[in-house]
Structures are given as C-alpha cells and as structure tokens.
Write an enzyme that holds these catalytic residues in place. Structure first.
Site, short mmCIF file in Angstrom:
data_model
loop_
_atom_site.label_atom_id
_atom_site.label_comp_id
_atom_site.label_asym_id
_atom_site.label_seq_id
_atom_site.Cartn_x
_atom_site.Cartn_y
_atom_site.Cartn_z
N GLY A 11 1.10 -1.02 0.38
CA GLY A 11 0.29 0.07 -0.28
C GLY A 11 1.19 1.48 0.10
CG ASN A 12 4.83 1.05 1.47
OD1 ASN A 12 4.06 0.35 1.31
ND2 ASN A 12 5.81 1.62 1.92
CE LYS A 128 -9.21 -6.37 0.76
NZ LYS A 128 -8.08 -6.46 1.43
CE LYS A 213 1.51 -6.28 -1.86
NZ LYS A 213 0.81 -6.16 -0.22
CE LYS A 275 3.66 -7.47 3.94
NZ LYS A 275 2.03 -6.95 2.84
P1 ADP Z 1 0.96 -4.03 2.23
O1 ADP Z 1 0.63 -2.70 2.16
O2 ADP Z 1 2.22 -3.85 2.06
O3 ADP Z 1 0.55 -5.66 2.14
P2 ADP Z 1 0.38 -4.27 5.23
O4 ADP Z 1 -0.55 -3.52 6.05
O5 ADP Z 1 -0.81 -5.31 5.08
O6 ADP Z 1 1.10 -3.82 4.15
O7 ADP Z 1 1.00 -5.25 6.36
C1 ADP Z 1 2.74 -4.64 6.53
C2 ADP Z 1 2.40 -3.98 8.39
O8 ADP Z 1 2.64 -5.94 8.94
C3 ADP Z 1 2.99 -3.46 8.87
O9 ADP Z 1 3.04 -2.04 8.54
C4 ADP Z 1 3.50 -3.76 10.14
O10 ADP Z 1 3.22 -2.73 10.65
C5 ADP Z 1 2.97 -5.25 10.26
N1 ADP Z 1 3.15 -6.49 11.16
C6 ADP Z 1 2.29 -7.28 11.66
N2 ADP Z 1 3.16 -7.92 12.24
C7 ADP Z 1 4.74 -8.00 11.69
C8 ADP Z 1 5.92 -8.29 12.61
N3 ADP Z 1 6.26 -9.44 12.77
N4 ADP Z 1 6.62 -8.02 11.87
C9 ADP Z 1 7.08 -6.89 11.45
N5 ADP Z 1 5.65 -5.77 10.68
C10 ADP Z 1 4.72 -6.57 11.12
MG MG Z 2 -1.49 -6.83 2.74
#
Ligand code: ADP
Ligand code: MG
Length: 313
Positions: A11-12, A128, A213, A275
């Site tokens: 998202g970022n 979702k 994604k 992820k």
């Molecule tokens: P994206 O849009 O890149 O998919 P998400 O918000 O879905 O982003 O996922 C990334 C987020 O996951 C990070 O910003 C963080 O706040 C969160 N997160 C949750 N658990 C963890 C972890 N164990 N280590 C690092 N980040 C984590």
């Molecule tokens: Mg995400």
C-alpha cells in the site's frame, strides 16, 4: 549476474487516493529502476485495497442514484479497473524514470486474470470488508437483490465482505513470460489479479472476491521462474514479538524457522502473515529461490544483502 525478480508492491508504494498515488509512484519507480540499472529483470505485482474500495464505491453510488440506468458493477470488473488505473500511473512513472536515466526499455501492464477454485472454503467465509458503510435497509436490499454478504461492523453500520480465495494459476502467464523474455518491464497480477474460475467450454467467469496480492505475487514468481520474490512494504524487516519490548528484527531465516514463528503467532493475519507464508511457499518451490521482505526504499540494499529480512534455505 542479473536476477529475475518479482516485486510485490504494498500500500505505501501507491498511496491512498489519486494525488497520493501520483506522488508515491515516482519514488516507487526510482526503487524499481535502481534494480533494473543493476542488470536485474523485474516483474511488478501490486496491491489495490484503497483503489478497489474507491472504484467499488463510485460504481455503487452510480447504481444507487440511477437504478434504472446502471446495474451494479461486479467486483471482478472493479479489480480490472483498479489494475488499469494503477498500471497507468506505474507505467508512466517507470517510463519517465527509465528515460531520465537513458535506459530504453518498454513498460507494459497486463490485465491479469487469476484462477481461483470456486470450492475454496474462503467463498463460504467472506472475511474482507470493502467499500462504504451502509444502513440496515441498504444492506438488506443488497443481500436480497445481489446476494451480497454483509456484516455489521463494530456498531458503525453494515459493510459488504468479500471472499479472499487462494490464487491457483495465472491465465495470462504465457503472455507475461513472452514479454519478460523480450526485455519488457511487466506489471502483472495487480490487486492480486482479477479473480476468475473456469465454467463450461473455455469461458472464464469473474468471481466476487479480492485475492491477496502477496499470494498472487508468489504464484507469479513461481510461474515466471524467478530467482527472487521481493515483498516491499511499510517495515524494513520482519520482527518476532512485533511491537513488544522484546521485539527482535530478523535478518535471515529459513522456511523451517519461519514456520515455527508462524505457529507461535508472531505475524499478524492479514498483514505480515500472508507475506511470510508467500515467502516460504516461494522459497520451498525450487532450489536457489530466495525471498526478501523490506521497505520500498531499501529494495536495492536488500538485494545486495545489506538489509531486510531474507528467507532462504
Ligand atoms: P502492505 O500494504 O504492504 O501489504 P500491510 O499493512 O498489509 O502492508 O502489512 C505490513 C504491516 O504488517 C507492517 O506495517 C506492520 O505494521 C505489520 N506487521 C504485523 N506483524 C509484523 C511483524 N511480525 N513484523 C513486522 N511487521 C509486522
Ligand atoms: Mg497487505
């Protein structure tokens, strides 16, 4: 030596609205072209959460205001629209950055359909939430007229929830491979791909779902035989005990270690867990395959082994 790299943009990398996206893609393009300049072949996948929500809402408003003129727009079509709109901005930002650095390379977005299993249990348990909040009456009408699944969301109103099934295969994979082999920078599987399933004959039917994604990028990376899957997100590294006093950033883990951490609940479902799951599945899919989770602006350093969390055997 140059690697074949699939990048999943979070998202970022795209921002939350039209002006934010215009700005965000410039930085995103710099990070991607850094890798191209180092001789890597790059294939780009991306999310679409805010964009598909915006499009779905706009289309629903149209139906609400002129119900005789516009029938509701299927979610699969909203995903397709989001791929087009995001691809448009990414293509232009990449084109400009490549030309500014004197690199002559074509950039192309492939509207990508991703096959899902209509028997996926996710269809029976939509989780979702998308789009705007509704009143009870609006929600009841959509349930009756369109068969939508709706949930009451924490006293704030009703929201449509959609299924998030696992991606099975990529319909346009041969075209994507040909374009990558021809040296193009390809944007594919946007928003997890347009979810479709096979019906009679050669017909593909759009499914009311939004695919994750990270999982779609994992399938893409396997099917283009990538060396590396890079998931670019809002954190530089993955942590265990995330957000707690004993938080520990991880530099390098094996799939076996990742599975132990997953089982212990270190990664939040819906954000970091998919992820890590995608990274593990990719690494285990073939020898020499590695995955990297890091910040957008650290992609180059991450590939050089200087930062991020690497997942490899
Ligand atoms: P994206 O849009 O890149 O998919 P998400 O918000 O879905 O982003 O996922 C990334 C987020 O996951 C990070 O910003 C963080 O706040 C969160 N997160 C949750 N658990 C963890 C972890 N164990 N280590 C690092 N980040 C984590
Ligand atoms: Mg995400």
């Amino acid at each position: 030596m140059g690697k074949r790299i699939v990048i999943a943009l979070g998202g970022n990398a795209l921002g939350n609205n039209l002006p934010e996206q215009m700005i965000a893609v410039k930085q995103t393009a710099r990070a991607i072209v850094d890798l191209i300049q180092e001789g890597h072949q790059v294939i780009i996948a991306h999310g679409n959460g805010p964009q598909v929500g915006m499009i779905q809402k706009a289309m629903a408003e149209l139906t609400r205001s002129e119900p005789d003129k516009y029938i509701p727009c299927p979610l699969s079509v909203c995903v397709a629209m989001s791929q087009g709109y995001i691809g448009y901005d990414l293509q232009n930002a990449l084109r400009e950055e490549l030309l500014d650095r004197g690199i002559r390379k074509g950039v192309a977005t492939v509207l990508t359909q991703v096959e899902v299993d209509p028997a996926d249990p996710a269809f029976a348990h939509p989780t979702k939430p998308i789009g705007a909040f509704m009143t009870r009456e609006e929600a009841d009408r959509l349930v009756a007229e369109r068969g939508y699944d709706v949930v009451e969301d924490a006293g704030r109103g009703y929201r449509r929830v959609v299924a998030s099934p696992r991606p099975q295969s990529i319909i346009e994979i041969e075209s994507i491979r040909d374009m990558v082999d021809a040296g193009l920078v390809v944007v594919a599987c946007g928003g997890g791909g347009i979810p479709v399933y096979k019906t009679e004959g050669h017909h593909l039917k759009g499914a009311a779902a939004v695919i994750d994604k990270d999982f779609a990028a994992c399938v893409l990376a396997q099917q283009v035989e990538a060396d590396t899957l890079i998931i670019l997100t809002a954190v530089e590294k993955v942590a265990i005990n995330f957000g707690q006093p004993n938080q520990k950033w991880l530099d390098s883990i094996t799939p076996a270690e990742a599975k132990v951490y997953m089982a212990r609940g270190h990664f939040a479902p819906g954000s970091m867990l998919p992820k890590v799951e995608a990274a593990v599945e990719f690494v285990e899919s073939g020898p020499g395959r590695t995955a990297l989770i890091t910040l957008l602006e650290k992609a180059k350093d991450g590939v050089a082994g200087k930062t991020g969390t690497a997942i490899h055997r």
